[in-house]
Design a protein around this motif. Structure first.
Motif, mmCIF file in Angstrom:
data_model
loop_
_atom_site.group_PDB
_atom_site.id
_atom_site.type_symbol
_atom_site.label_atom_id
_atom_site.label_comp_id
_atom_site.label_asym_id
_atom_site.label_seq_id
_atom_site.Cartn_x
_atom_site.Cartn_y
_atom_site.Cartn_z
ATOM 1 N N MET A 191 0.791 -1.090 0.053
ATOM 2 C CA MET A 191 0.050 0.208 -0.002
ATOM 3 C C MET A 191 0.691 1.364 0.161
ATOM 4 O O MET A 191 0.221 2.443 0.000
ATOM 5 C CB MET A 191 -0.919 -0.001 1.298
ATOM 6 C CG MET A 191 -1.971 -0.998 1.257
ATOM 7 S SD MET A 191 -2.960 -1.265 -0.200
ATOM 8 C CE MET A 191 -3.935 -2.701 -0.026
ATOM 9 N N LYS A 207 7.156 -0.705 -2.347
ATOM 10 C CA LYS A 207 6.104 -1.569 -3.044
ATOM 11 C C LYS A 207 6.969 -2.659 -3.713
ATOM 12 O O LYS A 207 6.353 -3.765 -3.656
ATOM 13 C CB LYS A 207 5.211 -0.647 -3.951
ATOM 14 C CG LYS A 207 4.285 -1.470 -4.978
ATOM 15 C CD LYS A 207 3.682 -0.567 -5.973
ATOM 16 C CE LYS A 207 2.679 0.443 -5.123
ATOM 17 N NZ LYS A 207 1.929 1.094 -6.001
ATOM 18 N N ASN A 210 -4.444 -10.505 -2.186
ATOM 19 C CA ASN A 210 -3.837 -9.201 -2.674
ATOM 20 C C ASN A 210 -3.898 -8.972 -4.281
ATOM 21 O O ASN A 210 -3.011 -8.303 -4.722
ATOM 22 C CB ASN A 210 -2.496 -9.018 -2.128
ATOM 23 C CG ASN A 210 -2.449 -8.726 -0.473
ATOM 24 O OD1 ASN A 210 -2.586 -7.801 0.045
ATOM 25 N ND2 ASN A 210 -1.929 -10.078 0.131
ATOM 26 N N VAL A 213 -4.110 -5.566 -6.005
ATOM 27 C CA VAL A 213 -3.072 -4.898 -5.940
ATOM 28 C C VAL A 213 -1.914 -5.371 -7.054
ATOM 29 O O VAL A 213 -1.419 -4.497 -7.720
ATOM 30 C CB VAL A 213 -2.623 -4.726 -4.697
ATOM 31 C CG1 VAL A 213 -1.172 -3.951 -4.471
ATOM 32 C CG2 VAL A 213 -3.539 -4.161 -3.654
ATOM 33 N N SER A 228 -0.602 -3.176 -10.287
ATOM 34 C CA SER A 228 0.749 -3.209 -10.408
ATOM 35 C C SER A 228 1.437 -3.420 -11.632
ATOM 36 O O SER A 228 2.540 -3.005 -12.060
ATOM 37 C CB SER A 228 1.469 -3.868 -9.348
ATOM 38 O OG SER A 228 1.109 -3.471 -7.999
#
Length: 951
Positions: free
Chosen positions: A307, A314, A335, A338, A342
């Motif tokens: 986060m 990250k 996750n 996320v 990415s």
């Protein structure tokens, strides 16, 4: 003037600053090179000066040119040594700097620096000592390490903190080049773990961190010391190094992991330093995965990293998530949003880590969805990342015989779609998979042919070099599996389109050979319609029997040859058989013979018109294949027009039958171990060497050239002329001389010829394409992996609508077999020395080293061979009474259980361990350590391999 520069030259000598300004003022590369050359000539004159200041400035300028402009300075090696012995610190520093930058193990004069290094290492000036240590760590050789170990041993106890830190750092380099230094310096190195200066302790732990990476098991006895630092220290960088060590040690000893997991979790909870938190997570992921509470805490911290707005944090979070994915895939699934987001990050490293995690989530249930998402990202990504995505898809989907692919029709279509991605450079991988799937999965061949045709007619692919291999595979499958095509004429037109001249010769050769196969199939279908229907129908029946070809086919039941859209389709033929309409189909073929003939003639004309001009091609492969096709066309025309066939020659229809039967043999994957399974013929003796080669090849002489030359020797030219003359003379008189020579050679050396009858004895052990037992055997081998995948991924595996097609797998197949026998490797010299120092008697008793020097050093002359090892280096009373004496370290380890009893009960050769220690007599501090069994230990004096505090 030859003796050195004049006084005027010395007075007006350019400084280092002047040299740098002069180089920067040059406008071009040529001018800079000229200026540097002139400067080097000046330096050569100046460095010969007897004035130390002039020589120092000259060496400084040469060092600068060597570092930034790669100017050779090996010729000034002696001058570097000369300045290093100067009493002026400025000159000494210049000499040592030049040596550390330019010296290497092959430098001839490097040994001349030994005395000066020894002198400076023993100097009272700490700055000179520091210079010598820095130089030694840079240019250290085995000889320097051996000669300067006593001085380094002394410096490990220096009262100057910065000198001690440099000495500790230099020890690592010395250990690597001279492992025997471990027996001298290791004890003091461990003593410094208790130093009050945290920087010194950090240096020592850094050395152990590097050593433990090579052989961590040897450092298990030091676990109590590292544990104390882990619990007591509040220095983040020191804790990070200790955590790296425990990440190596914890997998080796389960009880150690149980002891350190709580302190590590405590650091992870309270720290606000991201570097320490990440190292705690990494240690848990590496060696403490069996502790569920620690893993949950690590996953929470990883989520916090993901986060973060800082790309570095990250990236670390994605990296930690990738490390935990193999055992806790659920953490990745939680996750996934996320992770997928990415993929569009600006940082390429973040995108690559995210791609690895996405591929880790792939399963049978979601492979289609994930591939669809990845293809969309590939279309809008830069070329490099686009190919990373395509490569990941290809490697993941093809893993273990396509184990996650249920719908091969979809996957073949995906391969065709990937071929049209603009930046695709994975042509070779896509080619291999198209061919491999065609050979392994029978049921997917109709879709494979359809996708191949779509690729062949796509004009955008012909001009792209990276797609040529894909077109080669498309052409091959179109010709190899033409019987699965609805319209062979469309395939022929795609293979013969004019723009194929853009392809390289090797690819065009595949196109021409596929044309040959399609033409053979069409001609066979014309000459033998009944046999064509029978062969294709039997193939369909076998496929339906094994679960392929659904019965609800909506294709027309017509089998007329003239109806091109529905011709040659095995599914349609199978439906015709089910409806008892085979006879009706035969009648249609009979009624439309004339139309079929016109179609075949039209195909023959197109092929001849397109390939005829290629007869004169300069590429022999293309020329050879074109002549084969044109020869077949000539035979077909003779048969169609009813030309008389000369007596003794086969009719065109018979030739076509032979060729069709040859092409009908199904190709399959070849095992890597196929050659090994071919039995040796009886009576065949394979020579271990070529001692009899002279006898075998005695009649053949190859002229030996005395030197290499691009010109052909005159003797060879004369031989060639003579041979060509003989050939012209004998052209009109054919002889059997070569045949007779071959027969004579076979008689003389029959041992090296394989009899024809032996080839018939070789069994055909290739597994059938639809052998279910082969698949079951491979599935049993991967049973554990499948179970792990089903348990880890969410949602669970759903039943598929149709059974998975049979994938041909070979018994010992394409996997590389790994020999289970492990070679016994010799112990690392450093690790062996460490074990000797830490464990004393026990290490010597259990040591398996057989080196002659180790044997001689581990036995006392004239005494029992079980006596403990002795080193040829003594230690002063002060040092020998240190770690070996139970009172020297304030009984620090009495709380470790059995430590006290170990110390009090140790006997060597029936004598007490309270012997007098030998004294040193060397006047310059070159201490020699006599390493007896009762004076060799450091941490927990006679600690066993597993520390007592773990019990």
């Amino acid at each position: 003037m030859a003796g050195g520069p004049s006084l005027m030259d010395s007075l007006f000598q350019r400084s280092l600053e002047d040299l740098i300004k002069g180089i920067r003022q040059q406008t071009g590369a040529a001018e800079s090179t000229t200026f540097i050359s002139k400067s080097v000539d000046e330096i050569r004159r100046e460095i010969k000066s007897t004035d130390p200041q002039t020589k120092t400035i000259a060496l400084q300028k040469l060092t600068y040119l060597h570092s930034l402009h790669a100017v050779d300075m090996s010729w000034a090696a002696f001058h570097s040594i000369e300045l290093s012995s100067s009493t002026v610190f400025h000159s000494k520093r210049a000499g040592y700097l030049a040596a550390s930058i330019s010296f290497n193990p092959s430098t001839d004069v490097i040994l001349l620096l030994t005395h000066q290094l020894r002198k400076d290492l023993s100097s009272a000036n700490p700055h000179e000592v520091s210079l010598a240590l820095q130089t030694l760590s840079s240019i250290c050789t085995a000889d320097l390490a051996r000669d300067l170990t006593p001085e380094l041993f002394t410096l490990l106890n220096s009262n100057k903190s910065f000198v001690k830190k440099k000495a500790i750092a230099t020890v690592l380099r010395v250990f690597e080049l001279y492992p025997d230094a471990v027996r001298v310096c290791f004890k003091r190195l461990v003593e410094n773990l208790e130093n009050s200066d945290v920087n010194v302790v950090s240096s020592v732990v850094g050395v152990f961190c590097e050593l433990a990476c090579k052989d961590p098991r040897s450092y298990l006895p030091l676990a109590p010391e590292f544990y104390r630092i882990l619990v007591d220290s509040r220095n983040n960088w020191l804790l990070i190094k200790v955590l790296k060590i425990f990440a190596k040690l914890a997998p080796l000893e389960p009880r150690l992991g149980k002891r350190v997991v709580e302190p590590i979790c405590e650091h992870l909870r309270r720290t606000v330093a991201k570097s320490l938190a990440f190292e705690c997570v990494k240690t848990i992921v590496t060696g403490l995965m069996q502790y569920e509470s620690a893993v949950k805490l690590a996953i929470e911290k990883i989520r916090e990293f993901l986060m973060e707005d800082d790309p570095n944090l990250k990236y670390l979070g994605l990296q930690a998530l990738a490390a935990i994915a193999p055992m806790f895939l659920g953490a990745v699934v939680e996750n996934k949003e996320v992770v997928i987001k990415s993929l569009s990050d600006e940082d390429v490293n973040i995108k690559l880590e995210a791609l690895k995690l996405v591929m880790a989530m792939v399963s049978e249930d979601n492979v289609a969805e994930i591939c669809r998402v990845l293809i969309s990202y590939a279309l809008k990504s830069d070329p490099d990342f686009c190919n990373e995505i395509l490569g990941s898809i290809l490697s993941t989907c093809s893993r273990n015989y396509y184990e996650i692919i249920i719908d091969f029709d979809w996957y073949v279509s995906l391969l065709g779609e990937m071929a049209r991605v603009p930046h695709c450079q994975k042509g070779e991988e896509i080619e291999n998979q198209l061919v491999d799937i065609g050979m392994r999965v029978r049921d997917v061949r109709p879709v494979l042919v359809r996708v191949g045709r779509e690729l062949l007619i796509d004009p955008a692919l012909l001009g792209n070099y990276f797609f040529h291999r894909i077109l080669s595979a498309a052409a091959w499958v179109s010709g190899e599996y033409v019987e699965f095509s609805k319209n062979p004429f469309e395939l022929m037109e795609a293979l013969l389109q004019p723009r194929t001249n853009l392809l390289p010769p090797s690819i065009r050769a595949v196109y021409i050979h596929s044309t040959f196969k399609i033409l053979t199939f069409c001609a066979y279908s014309y000459f033998f319609p009944d046999e064509t229907i029978s062969s294709l129908t039997s193939g369909v029946a076998d496929s339906v029997k094994n679960g392929g070809f659904p019965e609800s086919s909506d294709l027309a039941s017509s089998v007329a040859y003239g109806e091109l859209d529905e011709g040659f389709n095995p599914r349609m033929l199978h439906e015709s058989l089910k409806d008892d309409s085979v006879n009706k189909g035969k009648n249609k073929i009979t009624d439309l013979d004339h139309s079929a003939q016109d179609s075949l003639v039209g195909m023959v004309n197109i092929v001849e018109a397109t390939l005829g001009p290629l007869v004169g091609s300069h590429d022999v492969e293309i020329q050879d294949r074109v002549k084969n096709v044109l020869g077949l066309i000539e035979l077909i025309r003779q048969e169609i027009h009813g030309s008389l066939v000369p007596k003794g020659e086969l009719k065109a229809s018979e030739v076509v039958r032979v060729m069709y039967n040859a092409f009908s043999e199904e190709l399959g994957p070849v095992s890597l171990s196929a050659q090994e399974r071919v039995p040796l013929p009886d009576g065949l003796e394979l020579k271990e060497n070529l001692t009899d080669l002279e006898a075998i090849c005695g009649d053949f002489r190859v002229p030996v050239l005395s030197s290499f030359s691009l010109e052909k020797p005159r003797s060879l030219e004369m031989d060639a002329i003579t041979v060509s003359d003989h050939q012209h003379e004998e052209d009109h008189e054919p002889s059997n001389e070569s045949t007779s020579l071959l027969i004579e050679h076979r008689k003389r050396h029959g041992l090296y010829y394989l009899p024809s009858e032996e080839r018939e004895k070789v069994p055909n052990d290739y597994p059938p394409a639809n052998d279910i037992s082969v698949q079951n055997k491979a599935n049993d081998e991967e049973k554990d992996l499948v179970k792990l995948t089903e348990q880890s991924l969410v949602p669970k595996k759903k039943p598929t609508a149709k059974p998975r097609p049979v994938v041909v797998k070979l018994d010992d197949g394409d996997a590389i077999r790994i020999d289970q026998k492990k070679l016994e490797l010799k112990d690392d010299q450093i690790s062996g020395a460490v074990r000797d120092v830490l464990l004393g008697n026990e290490a010597v008793a259990s040591s398996s080293r057989t080196d002659k020097s180790d044997k001689s050093s581990s036995r006392r002359s004239g005494k029992d061979t079980s006596m403990p090892l002795e080193s040829n280096v003594d230690l002063t009373n002060e040092e020998s009474s240190g770690l070996g004496n139970k009172n020297s370290r304030k009984n620090k380890h009495r709380s470790h259980g059995k430590e006290k009893s170990h110390r009090s009960s140790r006997k060597v050769g029936g004598e007490s361990d309270q012997k007098d220690k030998p004294k040193s007599s060397h006047p310059h501090g070159r201490h020699k350590l006599r390493q007896k069994a009762d004076g060799t230990v450091n941490v927990a004096a006679q600690s066993p391999v597993i520390p007592d505090f773990l019990l």
